[in-house]
Design a protein around this motif. Structure first.
Motif, PDB file in Angstrom:
ATOM      1  N   LEU A 185       0.830  -1.203   0.000  1.00 48.25           N
ATOM      2  CA  LEU A 185       0.000   0.000   0.000  1.00 48.25           C
ATOM      3  C   LEU A 185       0.866   1.256   0.000  1.00 48.25           C
ATOM      4  O   LEU A 185       1.961   1.259   0.558  1.00 48.25           O
ATOM      5  N   ASN A 186       0.334   2.335  -0.604  1.00 42.57           N
ATOM      6  CA  ASN A 186       1.020   3.614  -0.503  1.00 42.57           C
ATOM      7  C   ASN A 186       0.458   4.407   0.680  1.00 42.57           C
ATOM      8  O   ASN A 186      -0.463   3.966   1.362  1.00 42.57           O
ATOM      9  N   LYS A 187       1.010   5.588   0.910  1.00 45.85           N
ATOM     10  CA  LYS A 187       0.630   6.354   2.100  1.00 45.85           C
ATOM     11  C   LYS A 187      -0.725   7.034   1.964  1.00 45.85           C
ATOM     12  O   LYS A 187      -1.211   7.648   2.908  1.00 45.85           O
ATOM     13  N   LYS A 188      -1.359   6.930   0.798  1.00 46.16           N
ATOM     14  CA  LYS A 188      -2.688   7.514   0.617  1.00 46.16           C
ATOM     15  C   LYS A 188      -3.796   6.553   1.045  1.00 46.16           C
ATOM     16  O   LYS A 188      -4.960   6.931   1.083  1.00 46.16           O
ATOM     17  N   HIS A 189      -3.432   5.327   1.345  1.00 44.73           N
ATOM     18  CA  HIS A 189      -4.439   4.322   1.704  1.00 44.73           C
ATOM     19  C   HIS A 189      -5.153   4.701   2.997  1.00 44.73           C
ATOM     20  O   HIS A 189      -4.523   5.114   3.975  1.00 44.73           O
ATOM     21  N   HIS A 190      -6.465   4.564   2.993  1.00 39.48           N
ATOM     22  CA  HIS A 190      -7.256   4.794   4.206  1.00 39.48           C
ATOM     23  C   HIS A 190      -7.183   3.553   5.105  1.00 39.48           C
ATOM     24  O   HIS A 190      -7.723   2.498   4.755  1.00 39.48           O
TER      25      HIS A 190
END
Length: 205
Positions: free
Chosen positions: A59-64
């Motif tokens: 996952l990237n850091k934008k994942h909720h």
């Protein structure tokens, strides 16, 4: 290799539930069943656990990430809700919904969406999850266990043990009670907005 705990779906064994809670409190990462698929979870301020979940799921850091909560009493201090949103959450929970909400200062910044300061929140209708949350005493920071490159969440504990046991501390065996992921509802801009239709039916929709 992760400990593999087979927990009863109706009357969860307190001894095993406590082992999961102790693992979370000690900084571990666990895989556990919910009403709509398996989730990976760690304690709220566990940066290393968060990074481990990101690595497993790529996952990237934008994942909720999602705050998995036993009830609104656990959730309330962590999110900003107006009266209509509060009523809707109370009406639809426990159940297969993920709500996108603004986080309060009580939520670690690493947990929030970096641009929107939002976080997902769930109150699941699942006996094992509920007992783990009560024993842990606070929300579990979670992400649905969808393997990289796949679209559906994993639903079998033994498969997770085989595939990811070397990356986890505990795998809980228990049934997933619904065939679909949660319905995701954004409550940050007034009127509820369905971002993903899943198992939950939004009343009046």
């Amino acid at each position: 290799m992760a400990r593999y705990l087979d927990i009863h779906p109706v009357n969860p064994q307190q001894r095993l539930v406590n082992q999961v809670a102790e693992t979370l409190a000690a900084g571990g990462v666990v895989a556990y069943p919910t009403d709509s698929g398996y989730a990976l979870g760690c304690s709220l301020a566990n940066k290393e656990g968060l990074d481990r979940i990101r690595t497993i799921r790529q996952l990237n850091k934008k994942h909720h990430f999602t705050l998995m909560c036993a009830d609104f009493a656990q959730l309330g201090p962590l999110v900003i809700v107006d009266n209509p949103a509060f009523r809707l959450i109370k009406q639809l929970t426990p159940g297969p919904f993920t709500f996108i909400l603004k986080g309060t200062k009580e939520v670690p910044r690493m947990t929030l969406n970096p641009k929107k300061n939002t976080v997902g929140a769930r109150i699941p209708d699942h006996a094992i999850t509920q007992e783990i949350l009560k024993a842990h005493g606070e929300p579990i920071l979670s992400s649905t266990l969808i393997p990289p490159g796949e679209e559906e969440p994993m639903n079998e504990g033994w498969e997770i043990q085989d595939r990811y046991g070397h990356l986890l501390d505990v795998v809980v065996e228990g049934p997933v009670t619904l065939p679909e992921p949660t319905t995701v509802v954004d409550l940050t801009s007034g009127a509820p907005e369905i971002l993903r239709q899943g198992a939950g039916e939004l009343y009046g929709s």
